[in-house]
Design an enzyme around this catalytic site. Structure first.
Site, PDB file in Angstrom:
ATOM      1  N   ALA A 138       0.834  -1.194   0.000  1.00 58.90           N
ATOM      2  CA  ALA A 138       0.000   0.000   0.000  1.00 58.90           C
ATOM      3  C   ALA A 138       0.868   1.243   0.000  1.00 58.90           C
ATOM      4  O   ALA A 138       2.064   1.162   0.242  1.00 58.90           O
ATOM      5  CB  ALA A 138      -0.917   0.010   1.229  1.00 58.90           C
ATOM      6  N   GLU A 176      -0.031   3.062   6.825  1.00 59.41           N
ATOM      7  CA  GLU A 176      -0.173   4.127   5.823  1.00 59.41           C
ATOM      8  C   GLU A 176      -0.812   5.363   6.449  1.00 59.41           C
ATOM      9  O   GLU A 176      -0.422   6.483   6.145  1.00 59.41           O
ATOM     10  CB  GLU A 176      -0.982   3.649   4.610  1.00 59.41           C
ATOM     11  CG  GLU A 176      -0.476   2.366   3.927  1.00 59.41           C
ATOM     12  CD  GLU A 176       1.019   2.335   3.631  1.00 59.41           C
ATOM     13  OE1 GLU A 176       1.654   3.402   3.539  1.00 59.41           O
ATOM     14  OE2 GLU A 176       1.565   1.219   3.502  1.00 59.41           O
TER      15      GLU A 176
HETATM   16  N1  BES Z   1       5.714   3.892   1.222  1.00 61.49           N
HETATM   17  C1  BES Z   1       5.505   2.489   1.214  1.00 61.49           C
HETATM   18  C2  BES Z   1       5.076   1.967  -0.118  1.00 61.49           C
HETATM   19  C3  BES Z   1       6.145   1.921  -1.188  1.00 61.49           C
HETATM   20  C4  BES Z   1       7.196   1.089  -1.061  1.00 61.49           C
HETATM   21  C5  BES Z   1       6.072   2.660  -2.310  1.00 61.49           C
HETATM   22  C6  BES Z   1       8.149   1.029  -2.063  1.00 61.49           C
HETATM   23  C7  BES Z   1       7.027   2.604  -3.293  1.00 61.49           C
HETATM   24  C8  BES Z   1       8.071   1.773  -3.183  1.00 61.49           C
HETATM   25  C9  BES Z   1       4.449   2.084   2.227  1.00 61.49           C
HETATM   26  O1  BES Z   1       4.283   2.965   3.276  1.00 61.49           O
HETATM   27  C10 BES Z   1       4.912   0.788   2.833  1.00 61.49           C
HETATM   28  O2  BES Z   1       5.885   0.794   3.518  1.00 61.49           O
HETATM   29  N2  BES Z   1       4.210  -0.302   2.549  1.00 61.49           N
HETATM   30  C11 BES Z   1       4.576  -1.623   2.944  1.00 61.49           C
HETATM   31  C12 BES Z   1       3.703  -2.168   4.026  1.00 61.49           C
HETATM   32  C13 BES Z   1       3.993  -1.707   5.414  1.00 61.49           C
HETATM   33  C14 BES Z   1       2.977  -2.257   6.383  1.00 61.49           C
HETATM   34  C15 BES Z   1       5.368  -2.056   5.889  1.00 61.49           C
HETATM   35  C16 BES Z   1       4.408  -2.500   1.722  1.00 61.49           C
HETATM   36  O3  BES Z   1       3.842  -2.031   0.744  1.00 61.49           O
HETATM   37  O4  BES Z   1       4.847  -3.633   1.761  1.00 61.49           O
HETATM   38 ZN    ZN Z   2       5.683   2.812   4.822  1.00 62.63          ZN
END
Ligand code: BES
Ligand code: ZN
Length: 849
Positions: free
Chosen positions: A255, A291
């Site tokens: 996400a 998020e």
């Molecule tokens: N900002 C990230 C999403 C992201 C990651 C966008 C890499 C572009 C490149 C988001 O906040 C995130 O960290 N998502 C994780 C899940 C979280 C619960 C650790 C994910 O998408 O796995």
């Molecule tokens: Zn994140």
């Protein structure tokens, strides 16, 4: 195509951009393969910069027109953007570009998924939408106009106006381009409201494809709980009139925290008891929180550059784990996080991909959204909190929000608030951000004249690019127990700063039994040859739930290693002690389920490798299987009571209590299946009214080689549900017998429903294969070759997901010469592919070393 010739970016080269952006106006005229994006951006010279070069990022854009202050200009076109002479005063840049969202299979920038338009801009995707200084330290207010016949048109911030075929949004909070988002589609919403602490009424929506509206309620409750929690625990309120979440089927990650418009992989937001497991529910709750929490830790305070990624990700993972601990069980969450850390971060940090929590260089930033940045980054914050204490942590965080709201910050800024709040010098602690590798901590003890002395030695093995390591600051939580199990010294945090250091406990009547690294207070490998008796004692008596679990885990690991290397049988003393704990109905069932989980086969391979033994995946599989068999046989008498105890008669709820029971029940069912060949599992499969029970039964049937009918009926039941079908694809491979895993994966890639361009489906099959340790490492190399074939194929469409999945090969140097040669050949074959993406090129070259 991205520029394939690798260019390395260094932290030390950071320079601010020559201009600041005063405001951004974007107009989108959405057409599947000829979308027009019109931008009107006001730039002013940046007083903090010396270099006034006007260079904008841009990739895969067709430039239609460019103007400065209303006059046409002819920019110099570059590989990754354009450059043009610009005035040394405030000016207006206008450009029109054409892009092709429907042809965008990389799922970065503006793309289409099932007829819906959506964006993914982090880290550097905005440059595929329009020309812009696409870097997180350039922040601006955005106004967006969307023109499309689709009924739902969304962007960041608050809605301003709308009419037939258009909508306008305005986001008053300055933000970097990576937080930009746009969605357009035929969507339905699950609406709700939230009143903030200060009385502000916020409209909440979860937007989904028609048909999914009954899968939004759980996510909405999680969102409201997160909003409340951030107010209560961190004093942080939401800051817009509306908060939108959108579910998308094709998404590379889990996400994304776009300001006011979070975009989710549908697997991380849609939930119903019939289609989602308890693990899915827990993950959805955590990721919605994660998020949402980024709104303050990431959006209001963002990163100066991508080297500072852990500033937002490590902190937000830490915050979401605190949230889950508060909502569910703190010890269970801590143990699960450590299992995850050891399963993902330790192998990364001990192999060719090892890098610091704050890397100093990269070629493709997408390759650095790693377990190290996220999980070790969160561990570092946990250590900091343990060292300064809860009150000082709260004070430092308040200071961080006060001082840096609206800024793009660095790790230096972060540590400075802790120094200012506590008067501590954190220069040595800062090594956690720059030094890669997992420290190893050796312990010895002495007891003399009522004084007990613990001596610790720390040592971090060399990692790529870092041969010499300095001592780290290690908070070591220790408790001391008397022979009768009472605690003589409650948990005390020792602060280790030297390579070797002793700590004394005086006034003791007898030699105590130490419980070291309670709560896993530092992310290290504890090298302590604790005797079996002592671990059995800790399993029975430790008052620290983490270390009690750890004692059993250590006994399991040592027992399995002995079975593998010395051909001995299962450790019956441990099996009996564990049996007593598992039968103890005063313990939380979720905790007992964790006590029952064995070290993973990959973890055993790593342990053997560290002991100088070449791991044989099949021998590891056999030992694990034998132990499970012995466990089932010797525990047969306690199973009926456990079945009774774990029955849930109330209506389904995915909360900690019920899911704990179901987790323990699943382990019990696995044992029953070994005894009855699958009779109980079959009955459970046929009567299950929720996905947790249905899937745990199906897993057992696959392992008992009795799943053929069940797999068919599962398919017939769920073939129209993409998320459930991902489970069907994944489980067959992950739970297959080692000899069948690669074959099964191959057969599934030929299945009508194998939509390999969908990242969830691709990951289901190949993530399942990589998880099947002995299957992936089958001696004939078929697992390796199959994965390599498909990575090559996927790279041409989706570099980001391909590069991430290359990590399946990160432990290749652990294995025997033959397997190493086979894996090296696969990596070489991938690296020699013509037109390979920058993402995968970098990964494979680092893997090859
Ligand atoms: N900002 C990230 C999403 C992201 C990651 C966008 C890499 C572009 C490149 C988001 O906040 C995130 O960290 N998502 C994780 C899940 C979280 C619960 C650790 C994910 O998408 O796995
Ligand atoms: Zn994140």
């Amino acid at each position: 195509m991205k520029d394939a010739s690798p260019q390395t970016i260094y932290l030390k080269d950071y320079k601010p951009f020559g201009y600041v952006v005063d405001d951004v106006h974007l107009t989108f005229k959405l057409v599947p393969n000829s979308t027009r994006v019109v931008s009107k951006i006001t730039f002013s010279p940046n007083p903090d910069a010396t270099d006034r070069q006007f260079r904008l990022h841009g990739e895969q854009l067709k430039l239609i027109s460019a103007k400065i202050n209303g006059s046409d200009v002819s920019p110099v076109m570059l590989d990754d953007g354009l450059m043009v002479d610009a005035p040394n005063e405030t000016f207006v840049w206008e450009a029109e570009v054409e892009i092709a969202p429907e042809a965008n299979t990389a799922l970065e920038g503006l793309y289409m998924s099932n007829g819906m338009y959506c964006t993914q801009c982090e880290a550097e995707g905005f440059r595929k939408i329009t020309y812009y200084p696409d870097r997180p330290d350039v922040m601006s207010v955005f106004t967006v106009r969307i023109e499309s016949d689709l009924p739902v048109l969304l962007s960041n911030g608050n809605p301003v106006a709308q009419g037939e075929g258009w909508a306008e949004w305005h986001d008053p909070w300055p933000k970097p381009a990576y937080l930009f988002a746009l969605v357009a589609g035929d969507l339905v919403n699950h609406p709700d409201r939230f009143v903030t602490q200060s009385g502000k009424d916020v409209e909440l929506n979860i937007w989904v494809r028609p048909g999914d509206e009954n899968k939004c309620a759980f996510g909405m409750e999680a969102l409201k709980a997160s909003m409340r929690w951030d107010e209560e625990v961190y004093g942080r309120e939401y800051d817009l009139d509306i908060f939108n979440i959108v579910a998308v089927d094709d998404f590379n990650m889990g996400a994304m925290e776009n300001k006011g418009l979070n975009i989710f992989n549908s697997s991380c937001v849609l939930a119903s008891p019939e289609t989602s497991t308890d693990a899915n529910f827990e993950r959805i709750e955590a990721i919605i929180a994660h998020e949402y929490f980024h709104n303050w830790t990431g959006n209001r305070i963002t990163c100066r550059d991508w080297f500072q990624l852990c500033l937002k990700e490590g902190l937000t993972v830490y915050r979401d784990s605190q949230f889950t601990s508060d909502m569910r069980s703190a010890p269970v969450k801590r143990i699960s996080d450590v299992i995850e850390l050891r399963g993902r971060q330790f192998p990364e940090d001990q192999g060719p991909l090892s890098h610091p929590v704050r890397p100093e260089s990269f070629q493709e930033i997408n390759n650095f959204y790693t377990a190290t940045v996220y999980e070790k980054g969160a561990e570092v914050i946990g250590m900091l909190k343990l060292l300064v204490g809860d009150d000082a942590y709260a004070k430092a965080l308040d200071m961080y929000f006060d001082r840096h709201d609206g800024q793009a910050c660095t790790i230096e800024d972060w540590l400075k608030v802790f120094e200012d709040a506590t008067g501590r010098d954190l220069s040595q602690f800062k090594r956690w951000y720059s030094q890669s590798g997992t420290p190893r901590l050796a312990v010895s003890e002495k007891f003399e004249d009522g004084t007990y002395t613990l001596t610790f030695k720390q040592h971090t093995p060399p990692t790529p690019g870092q041969d010499v390591k300095e001592p780290q600051v290690l908070p070591i939580a220790v408790g001391l127990l008397a022979q009768d199990g009472t605690e003589v010294t409650p948990t005390t945090v020792l602060e280790m700063t030297e390579a070797e250091q002793s700590f004394e406990f005086s006034g003791l009547d007898a030699k105590p039994i130490p419980s070291i690294l309670r709560g896993f207070s530092a992310p290290v490998v504890l090298e302590r040859t604790t005797s079996r008796e002592e671990n059995l004692f800790l399993l029975e008596h430790d008052t620290d739930p983490f270390n009690r679990w750890e004692a059993s885990r250590t006994l399991a690991r040592e027992g399995l290693i002995a079975m593998i290397t010395d051909g001995v049988g299962s450790d019956t003393l441990w099996l009996n002690a564990l049996k007593t704990a598992v039968a103890d109905s005063t313990l939380d069932p979720a905790y007992r389920a964790l006590l029952l989980s064995l070290p993973t086969q990959s973890e055993l391979a790593q342990t053997l490798f560290e002991q100088g033994v070449t791991p044989d995946p099949m021998a590891i599989w056999t030992a694990t299987d034998t132990l499970r068999e012995d466990m089932a046989k010797s525990w047969a008498d306690i199973l009926p009571a456990l079945v009774e105890e774990t029955k849930v008669i109330e209506t389904f709820k995915p909360d900690a209590e019920q899911s704990g029971k179901r987790a323990l029940a699943a382990s019990v069912l696995a044992m029953q299946t070994r005894l009855d060949g699958g009779a109980v599992a079959k009955a459970q499969f046929e009567t299950a009214d929720n996905m947790t029970l249905q899937l745990s039964a199906l897993t057992c049937l696959i392992q008992a080689d009795a799943a053929e009918d069940a797999l068919k009926s599962f398919y017939d039941q769920w073939k129209d549900d993409r998320l459930v079908m991902d489970k069907w694809f994944g489980l067959q491979v992950a739970a297959a017998k080692p000899a069948d895993a690669a074959k099964r994966a191959k057969t599934l890639t030929e299945h009508f429903d194998f939509d390999w361009k969908n990242p969830n489906r691709f990951r289901a099959v190949f993530g399942g294969l990589a998880m099947n340790h002995a299957g992936f490492h089958n001696a004939d190399g078929s697992g390796y070759a199959l994965l390599a074939d498909w990575l090559i194929k996927l790279d041409a469409k989706n570099p980001q997901t391909t590069a991430r999945m290359c990590t399946a090969f990160q432990t290749w140097k652990r294995y025997d010469a033959d397997r190493q040669a086979k894996m090296r050949a696969c990596l070489t074959r991938i690296s020699e592919t013509k037109g390979l993406s920058r993402d995968t090129t970098e990964m494979v070259s680092r893997l090859l070393g």
